[in-house]
Design an enzyme around this catalytic site. Structure first.
Site, PDB file in Angstrom:
ATOM      1  CG  ASP A 172      -2.156   0.857   1.045  1.00 58.26           C
ATOM      2  OD1 ASP A 172      -2.008   2.088   0.835  1.00 58.26           O
ATOM      3  OD2 ASP A 172      -3.269   0.319   1.101  1.00 58.26           O
TER       4      ASP A 172
ATOM      5  CE1 TYR B  91     -12.315   2.697  -9.231  1.00 59.27           C
ATOM      6  CE2 TYR B  91     -14.658   2.944  -9.704  1.00 59.27           C
ATOM      7  CZ  TYR B  91     -13.633   2.362  -8.986  1.00 59.27           C
ATOM      8  OH  TYR B  91     -13.922   1.445  -8.016  1.00 59.27           O
TER       9      TYR B  91
ATOM     10  CB  THR C 218     -14.192   2.685   2.779  1.00 58.82           C
ATOM     11  OG1 THR C 218     -14.368   3.719   1.792  1.00 58.82           O
ATOM     12  CG2 THR C 218     -14.301   1.314   2.099  1.00 58.82           C
TER      13      THR C 218
END
Length: 261
Positions: free
Chosen positions: A49, A168, A203
């Site tokens: 990450d 995206y 999230t």
């Protein structure tokens, strides 16, 4: 906000204990839930990450919970050499990976008019190219093991014609192509390739940036189920597809969206 996450009782997959798992974008959000879920199964987990602080916090949290601290490295997946080097180094420590989860993505909003060739290439590098080259890096090890499971994370965003992120949408629509385009050749080595397609998952990033009262009403209008999708809901499907319970599942898309699509 409707929420039944406290009622979620994760399934236990004894076959996942001890298996080596690699997750891209595993430091926060859905990725962190996936890393945590595999760690809870007793798997040997590695992840990369770009967010070093979040990744360190996750590792410390898992260790505090009595689970094995995951192997992790700060890595920008746009750098293919760095990504494949991280996979090789993690495999040298944990063993060949039997599971790869291609989770990393960036859904930053943008308009058609604002896109430059450099921006387009950047989005593709994160959302599409990294998955292909991560697969390339893990497949030889899976062949040595006699099989494996690759799970690619998609999105319903392009399928429901969401606006404000055409790059995206393009890259996420290609996830199904990657899954379908590799499943036959890899299947001969008992390597399974599937797509997990999340809906709108709550999230912290989504809640901070885009889950407005209007967005809440949109979710209520479109989902069949009243509860909000949590990262753990996506991790639960990923666990199943990595397990022997899904031994004959490949080349498929598994949608976890509360019935939106």
């Amino acid at each position: 906000m409707p929420n039944s996450i406290s009622q979620l009782s994760p399934a236990i997959y004894p076959d996942l204990r001890g298996r080596a798992v690699f997750v891209t974008g595993g430091g926060s959000g859905i990725g962190a839930a996936i890393v945590s879920a595999f760690a809870a199964q007793g798997a040997r987990v590695a992840f990369v990450d770009v967010a070093a602080a979040a990744s360190e916090a996750l590792s410390a949290q898992l260790a505090a919970n009595g689970q094995a601290a995951p192997w992790w490295r700060a890595c920008d997946v746009r750098d293919v050499a760095a990504l494949q080097s991280a996979i090789a180094d993690a495999a040298a420590e944990l063993g060949d990976f039997q599971t790869l989860v291609n989770n990393v993505a960036s859904d930053d909003r943008h308009t058609l008019a604002s896109i430059t060739p450099a921006f387009y290439d950047d989005r593709i590098a994160i959302n599409q190219r990294a998955a292909l080259f991560a697969m390339q890096a893990v497949v030889p090890g899976m062949q040595r093991l006699g099989g494996g499971a690759i799970v690619n994370l998609g999105s319903i965003g392009w399928q429901i014609k969401s606006a404000d992120y055409p790059c995206y949408a393009i890259s996420k629509s290609a996830v199904n192509g990657l899954t379908r385009g590799t499943a036959a050749s890899l299947g001969r080595d008992r390597i399974r390739v599937n797509t997990v397609t999340p809906g709108w998952v709550m999230t912290e990033r989504q809640k901070q940036l885009w889950v407005t009262p209007e967005a809440e009403r949109e979710i209520d209008r479109n989902q069949c189920l009243p509860d909000r999708l949590q990262p753990e809901d996506i991790a639960a499907m990923v666990l199943f597809l990595a397990s022997d319970g899904a031994r004959m599942c490949t080349a498929q898309e598994f949608i976890v969206d509360g019935g939106w699509r």
